[in-house]
Design a protein around this motif. Structure first.
Motif, mmCIF file in Angstrom:
data_model
loop_
_atom_site.group_PDB
_atom_site.id
_atom_site.type_symbol
_atom_site.label_atom_id
_atom_site.label_comp_id
_atom_site.label_asym_id
_atom_site.label_seq_id
_atom_site.Cartn_x
_atom_site.Cartn_y
_atom_site.Cartn_z
ATOM 1 N N LEU A 165 15.380 4.789 2.459
ATOM 2 C CA LEU A 165 14.664 3.338 2.214
ATOM 3 C C LEU A 165 15.732 2.996 1.024
ATOM 4 N N ARG A 166 16.131 3.750 0.068
ATOM 5 C CA ARG A 166 17.278 3.278 -0.948
ATOM 6 C C ARG A 166 18.429 2.901 -0.421
ATOM 7 N N ASP A 167 18.855 3.909 0.477
ATOM 8 C CA ASP A 167 19.854 3.086 1.087
ATOM 9 C C ASP A 167 20.225 2.099 2.098
ATOM 10 N N LEU A 168 18.783 1.875 2.854
ATOM 11 C CA LEU A 168 18.421 0.275 4.013
ATOM 12 C C LEU A 168 18.385 -0.590 2.751
ATOM 13 N N ARG A 169 18.324 -0.308 1.213
ATOM 14 C CA ARG A 169 18.170 -1.653 0.078
ATOM 15 C C ARG A 169 19.676 -1.802 -0.123
ATOM 16 N N ALA A 170 20.194 -1.634 0.099
ATOM 17 C CA ALA A 170 21.839 -1.508 -0.425
ATOM 18 C C ALA A 170 22.768 -2.520 -0.374
ATOM 19 N N PRO A 171 23.220 -3.080 -0.907
ATOM 20 C CA PRO A 171 24.035 -3.920 -0.492
ATOM 21 C C PRO A 171 24.866 -3.775 1.148
ATOM 22 N N ASP A 172 25.352 -2.391 1.185
ATOM 23 C CA ASP A 172 26.421 -2.499 2.379
ATOM 24 C C ASP A 172 24.986 -1.893 4.185
ATOM 25 N N GLY A 173 23.694 -2.000 3.917
ATOM 26 C CA GLY A 173 22.884 -1.490 4.627
ATOM 27 C C GLY A 173 22.567 -2.538 5.693
ATOM 28 N N ARG A 174 22.515 -1.978 6.837
ATOM 29 C CA ARG A 174 22.911 -2.760 7.896
ATOM 30 C C ARG A 174 21.678 -1.908 8.643
ATOM 31 N N HIS A 175 20.863 -2.808 9.947
ATOM 32 C CA HIS A 175 19.903 -2.927 10.704
ATOM 33 C C HIS A 175 18.762 -2.738 9.614
ATOM 34 N N TRP A 226 15.664 -3.485 9.320
ATOM 35 C CA TRP A 226 14.918 -4.126 9.347
ATOM 36 C C TRP A 226 13.790 -2.320 10.377
ATOM 37 N N ASP A 227 14.870 -2.575 11.118
ATOM 38 C CA ASP A 227 14.698 -1.518 12.544
ATOM 39 C C ASP A 227 14.381 -0.333 12.032
ATOM 40 N N LEU A 228 14.863 0.051 11.119
ATOM 41 C CA LEU A 228 14.977 1.813 10.287
ATOM 42 C C LEU A 228 13.221 1.555 9.441
ATOM 43 N N ALA A 229 13.413 0.880 8.947
ATOM 44 C CA ALA A 229 12.465 0.256 7.596
ATOM 45 C C ALA A 229 10.744 0.803 7.846
ATOM 46 N N ALA A 263 0.998 -8.347 1.403
ATOM 47 C CA ALA A 263 1.600 -8.325 3.054
ATOM 48 C C ALA A 263 2.645 -7.071 3.264
ATOM 49 N N THR A 264 3.247 -6.940 2.458
ATOM 50 C CA THR A 264 4.425 -5.585 2.851
ATOM 51 C C THR A 264 4.238 -5.072 1.552
ATOM 52 N N THR A 265 5.693 -3.804 1.985
ATOM 53 C CA THR A 265 6.031 -2.906 0.933
ATOM 54 C C THR A 265 6.571 -3.832 0.131
ATOM 55 N N ARG A 266 6.996 -3.051 -1.085
ATOM 56 C CA ARG A 266 8.070 -2.984 -2.106
ATOM 57 C C ARG A 266 9.967 -3.288 -0.988
ATOM 58 N N ASP A 267 9.668 -2.300 0.351
ATOM 59 C CA ASP A 267 10.687 -2.412 1.351
ATOM 60 C C ASP A 267 10.870 -3.490 2.479
ATOM 61 N N GLY A 268 9.778 -4.290 1.911
ATOM 62 C CA GLY A 268 9.283 -5.717 2.841
ATOM 63 C C GLY A 268 9.234 -5.136 4.283
ATOM 64 N N VAL A 269 8.548 -3.957 4.034
ATOM 65 C CA VAL A 269 7.078 -3.445 5.726
ATOM 66 C C VAL A 269 6.245 -3.669 5.630
ATOM 67 N N ALA A 270 6.046 -4.405 7.043
ATOM 68 C CA ALA A 270 4.395 -4.996 6.744
ATOM 69 C C ALA A 270 3.711 -4.113 6.812
ATOM 70 N N ILE A 271 3.005 -4.379 5.598
ATOM 71 C CA ILE A 271 0.796 -3.097 6.393
ATOM 72 C C ILE A 271 0.672 -3.377 6.703
#
Length: 810
Positions: free
Chosen positions: A604-614, A616-619, A645-653
Motif C-alpha cells: 500500500l505504501r508503494d501504491l502511494r508513491a509517485p510512480d504507483g500504477r493501478h 485503485w485496482d490493487l489497494a 468513508a475511506t481509509t488513508r489509502d483511499g479504499v472505501a470502508i
C-alpha cells in the motif's frame, strides 16, 4: 439410489423421443405440487422402465398410487408410444440441490429456484435423469402474486390472478439443465440479435444490478458476438436470461436460455477489478456451454471434460479477446492451474478423458467435477491448440458441433471431428494427454557452459522458452518442441520454459535461473510468466521443495511491487487458504500473519508513491488482506469507528471491509457478541447475516466454539451458505490448541450429517475439514473412519485433503 452406467445404457436403448409437459405450483409453504406428462417412444413394447424422483410423496401415475421406492417410479407394460401422468408433492430445500427456498433477511422476500445439474432434476420433478435422453420441456408455473418466473424457454404468457406462467417448449435438452427461478426479481431486459436478453437479481440487490448492468450487458453482448464469429452453429435457444440467485452450490450453471450465477458475484458494494475480471470469465465460460454441453451433450459422465474443459478454456480466451480482460491466461495460471497440479497427485486423480467403465455410476461421476476435468483439461486444450494450430482446432470444433447438434457425443466423436480438419496424429495426442494421469517435468539443465531443457516424462510438448540476460533484458522468445533427450539452448542468465503457459508440466529451474527469479521476479515484464512462477512456488511448497518460511520470504520481497491484480489476489488467497492451514504449525501462525500484514502495508505504501500504477485496482484487495491478517486492534477499530468513508489509502470502508475487520477482531478476542450485533444492525442484508455468523464463530472461547458447533451439526435445516460461513469462522490455524478436541468430533459427526443431507450438502461438509496442521494420529483417525465406511462424496473430499496434507511430508 445412484444410476449406473449399465442402467443408463439399457434405458437409452429402450427409450427415445422423450418430452415433458411440466406444471409446478409454488404457492404452498413447505412443498411444491408437481404434475408432469411424460411422453416417450419404446423400442420393446411390453418392457418396463423407471422414472427417478427423489424425496417425493403422494406420488401417483395416471391417478393411481405409484410403484415408488428408493427414488424410482416403476413403469410397466410400456406401449410403442407411451404417455403417463405423474403427480407428486416435492419438498423445498435449503441446500441448493432441488427446489431451493430463500428468504431475504433484507426485506423478507422469498425466492424459490430450481438449480438442476447432475442427479438433481429428479429432486424437482419425475424424469429420466440421464444426459442421453434429451427431451423437450414445456413448463408452466403457478406462483404467488407479485412474483416473476424465469426458465429455459422464452416466456409465452405472464401469470397472475391465479393464471400460471407459461413458457415455450425447449429444443431437446438434458434434464440436468432444467432451470426455474421464481420470486420478486428486479429485472433489466433488452433485445439483441433479435432475441430477448435480461439480467435479474433479488429485489434487495436492485441498486447493485443497476450499478453493474452497463458492464454486464457489454460483456454479454461482446461474448455473444464473438462466439457467433467462432462457431458455425448459431446460438441454439430462443432467449438469453442471466440470473444472480441465492444459495447456488456452483459458481454458475449453464442452463440453456437462462444461466444462473451465485449472487455473491453481484456484491452490494462496488466490485473491484479482480472481482470483475473473474465475473467476466465466468460469463464467457457459461455462454460457451450453450454450444459445449447444451447444443452437444456428453453421452455419459466420463466425458465431463468435453463440456467443462472446453468452457473453462473458452471462458478465459473469450474474456480476453472479446470482453477486454487483459492477460486473462495469467489469471488461469496462478488461480486455477495450481489446483490441477495438486489434484493430479492425489489417489483420486483420473484421466481428463476417462473410459466409460471407469465411471460406473453417478456417485462416482460426481467426484469428477474437479480440477482435472476443469483446469487440467483446460491446460491440455491450450497445449492442443498450440500443437495443432488454432485454425485446425476451430475447424474441427465446428465439425463436431454441426455433426452432433441437439444430440449426444463422446471423445471418439470429437477426435473424429478434429482428425477431419488436420493431418496430424490427433488420436496419438489424445492417448498421450487425455487418456493418462500425471504430468511431466520440464527441467532447465546447466552443466558448465552447456545449457538445455530436459523433459522428465513421456509427452511431447510445444512451448515458449524465454531467455533473459542478467539485467532481465529479453534475449529471445522461441516456440520449441521438447521430447526425449536434452534440447540444447544458447546461454542466458535466466531460462524460463513454458513462459506463456502453453503446456501442462511442472517447471524446475537451474540454480542460476532460480537465483535470478528469487532476486528479481518483479522485474519480469510479462505478467503471464510471473503468474507461472508464483504458481511454481505454490507447487514447491506443496511437495516440500520450498519451506513455508521460504515462501513468505518471497512474498515479502516481491509482492509489494506486483502490479497484476490477479497475481496479487491469488498469492494472498493461496497464503490464507493453503499455506497457513496446511504448512504452518500453530506456533508460527502469528509470525506468518504479521509478515503478511507487513507485506500488505508495504504494498500500500508503494501504491502511494509517485510512480504507483493501478493503485485503485490493487489497494482494495491489499486492504482486505491487511484486515484479515493484522493484529493491530487500533487500526481495525479505527476503520469500524471512522466517520470517514475511506481509509488513508483511499479504499472505501464498505460492508466487505467492515465484516473482514470485525471477524479479525473477533478472532483476536477483541469483539464480543454485542459488537457483532451492532454491526449486523447496520447491515441487514444476506451478506450481513453471514458475516455476523462468521464473526461469532471466530471468537476464541470454548463457549463460542461449542455454540458454533451446535449450529453446524445440530440444526437439521441449516442452509448451505450458513454452514459454510460458520465453518469458515470456526476453524482457525492460530487456535489449534483450542480446536483440537473438535477433530474427533468432526470425524464422527460429518458422515452422519452427509447421510442426512445428501451429496450436495456433503461437499460442503467435506470442505469443512479442520483448517490447521494435524498430527499423524489425527490424520490416521480420518483413515480409520473412512475404512469403516462413509458416504462417497465425503470419502472423496477427505482422501483428497489427506493426500495434499501428506505430499510435503507433514
Amino acid at each position: 439410489m445412484s444410476l449406473t452406467l449399465g442402467e443408463a445404457r439399457a434405458r437409452r436403448e429402450l427409450l427415445a423421443d422423450v418430452s415433458y409437459d411440466l406444471h409446478l405450483d409454488l404457492t404452498g409453504p413447505e412443498h411444491a405440487e408437481c404434475r408432469v406428462v411424460v411422453r416417450f417412444a419404446c423400442s420393446r413394447p411390453g418392457a418396463e422402465t423407471f422414472l427417478e424422483l427423489a424425496h417425493g410423496d403422494r406420488v401417483t401415475v395416471d391417478g393411481e398410487p405409484a410403484a415408488y421406492a428408493d427414488g424410482r417410479i416403476v413403469l410397466r407394460d410400456l406401449a410403442a408410444r407411451t404417455e403417463v401422468v405423474v403427480e407428486a408433492r416435492v419438498p423445498y430445500v435449503t441446500d441448493g440441490d432441488g427446489l431451493h427456498v430463500f428468504t431475504d433477511p433484507a426485506d423478507q422476500e422469498t425466492y424459490v429456484s430450481a438449480y438442476a445439474g447432475m442427479d438433481v432434476a429428479q429432486r424437482i420433478f419425475p424424469c429420466f435423469d440421464q444426459n442421453d435422453l434429451k427431451a423437450r420441456v414445456t413448463l408452466s408455473v403457478t406462483a404467488p402474486e407479485r412474483w416473476s418466473v424465469l426458465a429455459n424457454g422464452r416466456l409465452e404468457r405472464a401469470g397472475g390472478a391465479g393464471e400460471p406462467w407459461r413458457f415455450a417448449p425447449t429444443p431437446p435438452i438434458p434434464v440436468a439443465m432444467f432451470v426455474l427461478c421464481a420470486g420478486p426479481w428486479h429485472s433489466v431486459r433488452w433485445e439483441h440479435a433479435g432475441l430477448p436478453f435480461g439480467w435479474h437479481a433479488r429485489r434487495s440487490l436492485a441498486a447493485a444490478l443497476d450499478r453493474d448492468v452497463p458492464e454486464l450487458r457489454r460483456v454479454t453482448e461482446a461474448c455473444f458476438e464473438h462466439y457467433g464469429e467462432l462457431f458455425d452453429e448459431p446460438y441454439p435457444f430462443d432467449s438469453y436470461d442471466q440470473v444472480m440467485v441465492p444459495g447456488h452450490n456452483w459458481g454458475a450453471m449453464e442452463t440453456p436460455g437462462c444461466v444462473t450465477y451465485r449472487d455473491e458475484l453481484l456484491p452490494q458494494d462496488p466490485p473491484g477489478l479482480a472481482e470483475r475480471r473473474r465475473r467476466t470469465v465466468i460469463v464467457a465460460h457459461e455462454m460457451a456451454h450453450m454450444w459445449f454441453g447444451n447444443l452437444v451433450t456428453m453421452t455419459w459422465w466420463e466425458d465431463t471434460w468435453l463440456q467443462e474443459s472446453f468452457a473453462d478454456h473458452m471462458g478465459f480466451r473469450v474474456a480476453e479477446a472479446a470482453a477486454g480482460v487483459k492477460d486473462a491466461w495469467a489469471d488461469f495460471l496462478v488461480q486455477r492451474a495450481p489446483q490441477a497440479y495438486l489434484a493430479d497427485q492425489r489417489r483420486s486423480t483420473h484421466p481428463v478423458a476417462a473410459r466409460a467403465e471407469e465411471v460406473p455410476d453417478v456417485d462416482t461421476a460426481a467426484g469428477n467435477f474437479d480440477a482435472i476435468s476443469y483446469a487440467k483439461g483446460n491446460a491440455c486444450l491450450q497445449q492442443l491448440v498450440t500443437w495443432l494450430g488454432e485454425e485446425s482446432f476451430l475447424a474441427g470444433v465446428n465439425v463436431y458441433l454441426s455433426r452432433h447438434r441437439f444430440g449426444n457425443a463422446t471423445l471418439a466423436d470429437f477426435v473424429d471431428a478434429l482428425s477431419s480438419a488436420s493431418d496430424r496424429d490427433v488420436r496419438g495426442w489424445v492417448d498421450d494427454w487425455l487418456r493418462t494421469t500425471g504430468f511431466d517435468t520440464v527441467r532447465v539443465q546447466r552443466e558448465g557452459p552447456a545449457l538445455g531443457l530436459l523433459r522428465e516424462g513421456s509427452r511431447r510438448h510445444r512451448l515458449r522458452v524465454d531467455r533473459y540476460d542478467a539485467a532481465l533484458e529479453p534475449l529471445s522468445a522461441e516456440m520449441l518442441e521438447i521430447a526425449d533427450g536434452v534440447l540444447p539452448l544458447l546461454d542466458a542468465a535466466l531460462v524460463l520454459p513454458n513462459a506463456g503457459g502453453e503446456t501442462f508440466a511442472r517447471v524446475r529451474l537451474d540454480p542460476a535461473s532460480w537465483q535470478v527469479v528469487t532476486e528479481r521476479l518483479g522485474q519480469l515484464p510479462d505478467p503471464t510468466s510471473r503468474a507461472l512462477l508464483w504458481a511454481g512456488f505454490f507447487d514447491q511448497v506443496s511437495v516440500g521443495d520450498l519451506t513455508a518460511a521460504g515462501f513468505v520470504d518471497l512474498l515479502e520481497r516481491h509482492l509489494p511491487g506486483e502490479r497484476n491484480v490477479a497475481v496479487v489476489t491469488a498469492v494472498l488467497g493461496w497464503t490464507g487458504a493453503s499455506l497457513l492451514p496446511r504448512h504452518v504449525p500453530e506456533s508460527a501462525v502469528a509470525e506468518v500473519l504479521a509478515r503478511v500484514a507487513g507485506t500488505c502495508r508495504a504494498a500500500l505504501r508503494d501504491l502511494r508513491a509517485p510512480d504507483g500504477r493501478h493503485a485503485w485496482d490493487l489497494a482494495a484487495p491489499l486492504t482486505r488482506d491487511l484486515a484479515g491478517s493484522t493484529s493491530d486492534v487500533a487500526l481495525l477499530r479505527s476503520w469500524l469507528d471512522s466517520p470517514e468513508a475511506t481509509t488513508r489509502d483511499g479504499v472505501a470502508i464498505d460492508s466487505s471491509l467492515r465484516w473482514t475487520a470485525l471477524r479479525r477482531l473477533a478472532a483476536l478476542g477483541e469483539a464480543d457478541a454485542e459488537a457483532v450485533a451492532r454491526e449486523q444492525d447496520r447491515d441487514r442484508s444476506a451478506t450481513g447475516e453471514l458475516g455476523a455468523a462468521r464473526a461469532l464463530a471466530a471468537r476464541p472461547t470454548p463457549e463460542a466454539k461449542e455454540a458454533a458447533w451446535a449450529v453446524l451439526f445440530e440444526d437439521p435445516v441449516i442452509s448451505n451458505r450458513m454452514f459454510t460461513a460458520v465453518a469458515d469462522g470456526f476453524w482457525d490455524p492460530a487456535r489449534a490448541s483450542l480446536l483440537r478436541g473438535f477433530v474427533p468430533r468432526y470425524v464422527e459427526a460429518a458422515p452422519q450429517l452427509v447421510t442426512a443431507r445428501g451429496p450436495g450438502f456433503g461437499r460442503l461438509v467435506g470442505a469443512a475439514f479442520p483448517r490447521f496442521v494435524l498430527d499423524a494420529s489425527e490424520l490416521a483417525a480420518f483413515d480409520e473412519r473412512i475404512a469403516r465406511g462413509v458416504p462417497t462424496v465425503l470419502r472423496r473430499a477427505w482422501q483428497d485433503e489427506l493426500d495434499v496434507r501428506r505430499l510435503s511430508g507433514r
